[in-house]
Write an enzyme that holds these catalytic residues in place. Structure first.
Site, PDB file in Angstrom:
ATOM      1  N   PHE A 174     -12.058  -0.875   4.221  1.00 26.30           N
ATOM      2  CA  PHE A 174     -11.083  -0.096   4.994  1.00 26.30           C
ATOM      3  C   PHE A 174     -11.175  -0.442   6.475  1.00 26.30           C
ATOM      4  CE2 PHE A 174      -9.390   3.725   2.475  1.00 26.30           C
ATOM      5  CZ  PHE A 174      -9.278   2.974   1.320  1.00 26.30           C
ATOM      6  N   THR A 210     -12.866   1.231  -3.833  1.00 24.14           N
ATOM      7  CA  THR A 210     -12.207   1.623  -2.595  1.00 24.14           C
ATOM      8  C   THR A 210     -13.152   2.436  -1.715  1.00 24.14           C
ATOM      9  OG1 THR A 210     -10.174   2.640  -1.738  1.00 24.14           O
ATOM     10  CG2 THR A 210     -11.233   3.735  -3.595  1.00 24.14           C
ATOM     11  N   LYS A 240      -9.091   2.238  -9.751  1.00 24.34           N
ATOM     12  CA  LYS A 240      -9.730   2.448  -8.447  1.00 24.34           C
ATOM     13  C   LYS A 240     -10.721   3.605  -8.505  1.00 24.34           C
ATOM     14  CE  LYS A 240      -7.427   2.302  -4.535  1.00 24.34           C
ATOM     15  NZ  LYS A 240      -6.375   2.595  -3.531  1.00 24.34           N
ATOM     16  N   GLU A 250      -5.886   5.206  -9.145  1.00 24.33           N
ATOM     17  CA  GLU A 250      -7.175   5.783  -8.768  1.00 24.33           C
ATOM     18  C   GLU A 250      -7.557   6.976  -9.630  1.00 24.33           C
ATOM     19  OE1 GLU A 250      -9.569   6.789  -4.636  1.00 24.33           O
ATOM     20  OE2 GLU A 250      -7.627   5.772  -4.652  1.00 24.33           O
ATOM     21  N   ASP A 306       0.857  -1.189   0.000  1.00 22.34           N
ATOM     22  CA  ASP A 306       0.000   0.000   0.000  1.00 22.34           C
ATOM     23  C   ASP A 306       0.890   1.236   0.000  1.00 22.34           C
ATOM     24  OD1 ASP A 306      -2.313   1.475   0.011  1.00 22.34           O
ATOM     25  OD2 ASP A 306      -2.696   1.254   2.149  1.00 22.34           O
TER      26      ASP A 306
END
Length: 322
Positions: free
Chosen positions: A177, A155, A131, A95, A16
């Site tokens: 998350f 996400t 994303k 993203e 990440d």
């Protein structure tokens, strides 16, 4: 083996971060980025030549308009993707602008543009996940993109309504998350939670069981961890995306890592649920945590996207001045 090596035997480990050196260090299967991570990476010394190349390629000027800025950010995403994919054997998640979170057509257009830029650099769509936030509009954009062969990573996923809608849309992967769910409950209740009691861990457990029980192919990738206890409780999940700091802690941890999630069950029995748009919006509205954290996450990513654009404009100005 240390716990990181043990985890890799039962779960695909994803880095990440956008930091190339950290990705080299921990040898993950995949890597994920987001506007916040991209902003951090863009400020590192080793990325400055890449920034200048992207500014040149995009034609960004010190007075650049939004179209130029969008193109420059996308050029930077593609450049970083190329660096990451030279290291990881799997995929990288890129993203789209969080300000498109409630714009289905805009999200599809931006995603398609990214895929075209990647193709121009010889990077196929099979090595990338696009994303976007798991808003209703983002999920519907993903539905269409998946049909076009562009796999997506949904996400900022906090609630069951989002997970159910993503599965129904045929989304390739979701990122619940974990840590941000825990943050909300700790702030809301004032309580402390063990790893077993962690609401974020419990949320991923439910989603994983539900998907496997009902035959959904959508990959579950736990994200946003606050401690390695959360990670240990999700050992066996399809994928886990983990920060370099926590990867380092896992590497130092000895002892047996017990598998907690198994695609073959046993599962807690639950009925298969398909949610319409009205049901989705009502379910999300009734989940205060998911509603608040989704909105907060979109605002935060949008703010960091703006900061990244300002950084690019400043870099363009310095280049002209020199």
């Amino acid at each position: 083996m240390n716990k990181l090596d043990q985890l890799k035997t039962m779960t695909e480990v994803v880095a990440d971060t956008g930091d190339i050196e950290a990705i080299k260090r921990y040898s993950p299967q995949d890597a994920t980025t987001n506007p916040s991570l991209l902003l951090k990476a863009a400020q590192l010394p080793q990325y400055q030549s890449m920034l200048q190349s992207c500014i040149t390629a995009s034609g960004l000027t010190a007075r650049g308009d939004q179209v130029e800025l969008n193109n420059c950010v996308d050029q930077l995403l593609v450049a970083i993707a190329g660096e990451i994919l030279a290291i990881v054997p799997g995929r990288v998640s890129l993203e789209v602008d969080a300000r498109l979170s409630f714009d289905t057509r805009g999200t599809i257009a931006r995603a398609s543009h990214l895929i075209n830029l990647l193709a121009g650099q010889g990077i196929g769509a099979e090595r990338v996940l696009i994303k976007m936030a798991a808003s209703w509009e983002g999920i519907q954009a993903a539905r269409e993109l998946e049909k076009a062969g562009i796999n997506c990573n949904l996400t900022l996923l906090f609630g069951n309504a989002q997970a159910l809608a993503c599965a129904d849309a045929g989304v390739f992967l979701i990122s619940p998350f974990v840590g941000r769910i825990l943050d909300w409950y700790k702030a809301s209740t004032g309580q402390q939670y063990t790893a077993e009691q962690d609401p974020g861990v419990q949320s991923v457990n439910f989603i994983y069981d539900y998907y496997k029980q009902h035959g959904y192919k959508t990959v579950v990738m736990g994200a946003s961890f606050r401690n390695i206890g959360e990670i240990e409780q999700l050992a066996g999940c399809d994928k886990l995306t983990i920060s370099p700091e926590l990867l380092g802690q896992l590497e130092l941890e000895q002892g047996e890592l017990i598998r907690q999630l198994n695609p073959n069950g046993p599962f807690a029995q639950s009925n298969k649920l398909i949610e319409s748009e009205n049901q989705f919006r009502w379910s999300l509205n009734q989940d205060a945590m998911a509603t608040e954290k989704l909105s907060e996450g979109i605002r935060h990513f949008a703010a960091d996207q703006f900061k990244l654009e300002q950084l690019l404009l400043q870099s363009s100005s310095r280049r002209v001045a020199s």
